[in-house]
Motif scaffolding. Structure first.
Motif, PDB file in Angstrom:
ATOM      1  N   MET A   1      -0.762 -11.637 -16.037  1.00 20.17           N
ATOM      2  CA  MET A   1      -0.921 -12.154 -14.691  1.00 20.17           C
ATOM      3  C   MET A   1       0.251 -11.756 -13.806  1.00 20.17           C
ATOM      4  O   MET A   1       0.092 -11.516 -12.628  1.00 20.17           O
ATOM      5  CB  MET A   1      -1.065 -13.671 -14.761  1.00 20.17           C
ATOM      6  N   GLU A   2       1.429 -11.673 -14.415  1.00 22.50           N
ATOM      7  CA  GLU A   2       2.605 -11.308 -13.638  1.00 22.50           C
ATOM      8  C   GLU A   2       2.551  -9.853 -13.180  1.00 22.50           C
ATOM      9  O   GLU A   2       3.128  -9.507 -12.152  1.00 22.50           O
ATOM     10  CB  GLU A   2       3.859 -11.562 -14.466  1.00 22.50           C
ATOM     11  N   ALA A   3       1.867  -9.029 -13.929  1.00 18.94           N
ATOM     12  CA  ALA A   3       1.739  -7.615 -13.551  1.00 18.94           C
ATOM     13  C   ALA A   3       0.903  -7.468 -12.283  1.00 18.94           C
ATOM     14  O   ALA A   3       1.116  -6.537 -11.496  1.00 18.94           O
ATOM     15  CB  ALA A   3       1.105  -6.831 -14.688  1.00 18.94           C
ATOM     16  N   ILE A   4      -0.034  -8.370 -12.067  1.00 17.96           N
ATOM     17  CA  ILE A   4      -0.869  -8.332 -10.856  1.00 17.96           C
ATOM     18  C   ILE A   4      -0.012  -8.489  -9.611  1.00 17.96           C
ATOM     19  O   ILE A   4      -0.267  -7.848  -8.599  1.00 17.96           O
ATOM     20  CB  ILE A   4      -1.931  -9.452 -10.918  1.00 17.96           C
ATOM     21  N   TYR A   5       1.010  -9.318  -9.695  1.00 19.80           N
ATOM     22  CA  TYR A   5       1.886  -9.532  -8.543  1.00 19.80           C
ATOM     23  C   TYR A   5       2.639  -8.257  -8.155  1.00 19.80           C
ATOM     24  O   TYR A   5       3.052  -8.088  -7.017  1.00 19.80           O
ATOM     25  CB  TYR A   5       2.884 -10.652  -8.832  1.00 19.80           C
ATOM     26  N   LEU A   6       2.818  -7.366  -9.091  1.00 20.86           N
ATOM     27  CA  LEU A   6       3.456  -6.092  -8.822  1.00 20.86           C
ATOM     28  C   LEU A   6       2.432  -5.009  -8.447  1.00 20.86           C
ATOM     29  O   LEU A   6       2.677  -4.198  -7.554  1.00 20.86           O
ATOM     30  CB  LEU A   6       4.263  -5.642 -10.045  1.00 20.86           C
ATOM     31  N   LEU A   7       1.295  -5.014  -9.117  1.00 25.04           N
ATOM     32  CA  LEU A   7       0.315  -3.950  -8.921  1.00 25.04           C
ATOM     33  C   LEU A   7      -0.431  -4.049  -7.584  1.00 25.04           C
ATOM     34  O   LEU A   7      -0.763  -3.017  -6.992  1.00 25.04           O
ATOM     35  CB  LEU A   7      -0.687  -3.942 -10.074  1.00 25.04           C
ATOM     36  N   ILE A   8      -0.711  -5.237  -7.102  1.00 29.92           N
ATOM     37  CA  ILE A   8      -1.436  -5.382  -5.828  1.00 29.92           C
ATOM     38  C   ILE A   8      -0.614  -4.847  -4.654  1.00 29.92           C
ATOM     39  O   ILE A   8      -1.137  -4.068  -3.861  1.00 29.92           O
ATOM     40  CB  ILE A   8      -1.893  -6.839  -5.624  1.00 29.92           C
ATOM     41  N   PRO A   9       0.670  -5.179  -4.522  1.00 33.57           N
ATOM     42  CA  PRO A   9       1.434  -4.573  -3.422  1.00 33.57           C
ATOM     43  C   PRO A   9       1.569  -3.054  -3.534  1.00 33.57           C
ATOM     44  O   PRO A   9       1.506  -2.335  -2.534  1.00 33.57           O
ATOM     45  CB  PRO A   9       2.807  -5.239  -3.520  1.00 33.57           C
ATOM     46  N   ILE A  10       1.715  -2.545  -4.752  1.00 37.27           N
ATOM     47  CA  ILE A  10       1.792  -1.096  -4.934  1.00 37.27           C
ATOM     48  C   ILE A  10       0.477  -0.438  -4.524  1.00 37.27           C
ATOM     49  O   ILE A  10       0.461   0.596  -3.847  1.00 37.27           O
ATOM     50  CB  ILE A  10       2.155  -0.752  -6.400  1.00 37.27           C
ATOM     51  N   ALA A  11      -0.645  -1.046  -4.895  1.00 37.45           N
ATOM     52  CA  ALA A  11      -1.950  -0.511  -4.511  1.00 37.45           C
ATOM     53  C   ALA A  11      -2.126  -0.556  -2.996  1.00 37.45           C
ATOM     54  O   ALA A  11      -2.685   0.375  -2.400  1.00 37.45           O
ATOM     55  CB  ALA A  11      -3.063  -1.295  -5.198  1.00 37.45           C
ATOM     56  N   LEU A  12      -1.658  -1.597  -2.348  1.00 34.31           N
ATOM     57  CA  LEU A  12      -1.763  -1.689  -0.891  1.00 34.31           C
ATOM     58  C   LEU A  12      -0.903  -0.631  -0.199  1.00 34.31           C
ATOM     59  O   LEU A  12      -1.310  -0.053   0.806  1.00 34.31           O
ATOM     60  CB  LEU A  12      -1.386  -3.094  -0.423  1.00 34.31           C
ATOM     61  N   VAL A  13       0.273  -0.365  -0.754  1.00 40.73           N
ATOM     62  CA  VAL A  13       1.123   0.691  -0.194  1.00 40.73           C
ATOM     63  C   VAL A  13       0.433   2.045  -0.333  1.00 40.73           C
ATOM     64  O   VAL A  13       0.409   2.842   0.611  1.00 40.73           O
ATOM     65  CB  VAL A  13       2.508   0.691  -0.881  1.00 40.73           C
ATOM     66  N   PHE A  14      -0.157   2.330  -1.489  1.00 40.04           N
ATOM     67  CA  PHE A  14      -0.899   3.584  -1.681  1.00 40.04           C
ATOM     68  C   PHE A  14      -2.075   3.679  -0.716  1.00 40.04           C
ATOM     69  O   PHE A  14      -2.357   4.742  -0.175  1.00 40.04           O
ATOM     70  CB  PHE A  14      -1.401   3.719  -3.125  1.00 40.04           C
ATOM     71  N   LEU A  15      -2.751   2.582  -0.493  1.00 35.35           N
ATOM     72  CA  LEU A  15      -3.885   2.564   0.431  1.00 35.35           C
ATOM     73  C   LEU A  15      -3.435   2.879   1.856  1.00 35.35           C
ATOM     74  O   LEU A  15      -4.059   3.689   2.554  1.00 35.35           O
ATOM     75  CB  LEU A  15      -4.583   1.209   0.373  1.00 35.35           C
ATOM     76  N   VAL A  16      -2.351   2.266   2.280  1.00 30.26           N
ATOM     77  CA  VAL A  16      -1.833   2.509   3.637  1.00 30.26           C
ATOM     78  C   VAL A  16      -1.388   3.964   3.780  1.00 30.26           C
ATOM     79  O   VAL A  16      -1.656   4.614   4.795  1.00 30.26           O
ATOM     80  CB  VAL A  16      -0.688   1.523   3.960  1.00 30.26           C
ATOM     81  N   VAL A  17      -0.735   4.501   2.765  1.00 32.60           N
ATOM     82  CA  VAL A  17      -0.304   5.903   2.806  1.00 32.60           C
ATOM     83  C   VAL A  17      -1.509   6.829   2.856  1.00 32.60           C
ATOM     84  O   VAL A  17      -1.535   7.791   3.639  1.00 32.60           O
ATOM     85  CB  VAL A  17       0.610   6.223   1.604  1.00 32.60           C
ATOM     86  N   ALA A  18      -2.534   6.568   2.062  1.00 32.65           N
ATOM     87  CA  ALA A  18      -3.728   7.409   2.051  1.00 32.65           C
ATOM     88  C   ALA A  18      -4.449   7.364   3.390  1.00 32.65           C
ATOM     89  O   ALA A  18      -4.895   8.399   3.902  1.00 32.65           O
ATOM     90  CB  ALA A  18      -4.668   6.976   0.927  1.00 32.65           C
ATOM     91  N   ILE A  19      -4.556   6.203   3.985  1.00 36.02           N
ATOM     92  CA  ILE A  19      -5.197   6.082   5.296  1.00 36.02           C
ATOM     93  C   ILE A  19      -4.360   6.803   6.353  1.00 36.02           C
ATOM     94  O   ILE A  19      -4.899   7.492   7.224  1.00 36.02           O
ATOM     95  CB  ILE A  19      -5.431   4.598   5.653  1.00 36.02           C
ATOM     96  N   GLY A  20      -3.052   6.700   6.265  1.00 39.44           N
ATOM     97  CA  GLY A  20      -2.173   7.405   7.193  1.00 39.44           C
ATOM     98  C   GLY A  20      -2.323   8.917   7.089  1.00 39.44           C
ATOM     99  O   GLY A  20      -2.392   9.618   8.099  1.00 39.44           O
ATOM    100  N   ILE A  21      -2.375   9.431   5.873  1.00 37.77           N
ATOM    101  CA  ILE A  21      -2.564  10.873   5.675  1.00 37.77           C
ATOM    102  C   ILE A  21      -3.926  11.312   6.190  1.00 37.77           C
ATOM    103  O   ILE A  21      -4.057  12.371   6.804  1.00 37.77           O
ATOM    104  CB  ILE A  21      -2.383  11.231   4.185  1.00 37.77           C
ATOM    105  N   PHE A  22      -4.945  10.505   5.968  1.00 33.05           N
ATOM    106  CA  PHE A  22      -6.275  10.843   6.469  1.00 33.05           C
ATOM    107  C   PHE A  22      -6.293  10.930   7.990  1.00 33.05           C
ATOM    108  O   PHE A  22      -6.791  11.895   8.564  1.00 33.05           O
ATOM    109  CB  PHE A  22      -7.303   9.816   5.986  1.00 33.05           C
ATOM    110  N   PHE A  23      -5.727   9.939   8.663  1.00 33.95           N
ATOM    111  CA  PHE A  23      -5.725   9.968  10.125  1.00 33.95           C
ATOM    112  C   PHE A  23      -4.840  11.089  10.666  1.00 33.95           C
ATOM    113  O   PHE A  23      -5.140  11.693  11.690  1.00 33.95           O
ATOM    114  CB  PHE A  23      -5.307   8.611  10.699  1.00 33.95           C
ATOM    115  N   TRP A  24      -3.763  11.430   9.967  1.00 27.56           N
ATOM    116  CA  TRP A  24      -2.928  12.560  10.365  1.00 27.56           C
ATOM    117  C   TRP A  24      -3.723  13.864  10.273  1.00 27.56           C
ATOM    118  O   TRP A  24      -3.643  14.717  11.160  1.00 27.56           O
ATOM    119  CB  TRP A  24      -1.688  12.622   9.474  1.00 27.56           C
TER     120      TRP A  24
END
Length: 68
Positions: A1-24
């Motif tokens: 359960m503690e790993a989820i607290y780390l993995l969700i923010p990392i996944a959100l950062v990857f999502l934001v980066v991917a969306i940023g690259i797409f719009f660029w």
């Protein structure tokens, strides 16, 4: 359960980066012409090799001396 607290923010950062690259890419015209690159591999504009009878070497029509 503690790993989820780390993995969700990392996944959100990857999502934001991917969306940023797409719009660029869209903003810089990467998706303006999708057909030309897809057809380029199908239609070969190179001329076939011509065999030189004098020395037996193969030369393409595009490899002529262009430093004239």
């Amino acid at each position: 359960m503690e790993a989820i607290y780390l993995l969700i923010p990392i996944a959100l950062v990857f999502l934001v980066v991917a969306i940023g690259i797409f719009f660029w890419a869209v903003k810089n015209g990467q998706y303006d012409d999708l057909n030309t690159e897809a057809r380029r591999i199908l239609f070969d504009n190179d001329k076939p090799a011509v065999k030189n009878k004098a020395d037996g070497s193969d030369k393409t029509a595009n490899s002529e001396n262009k430093t004239q």
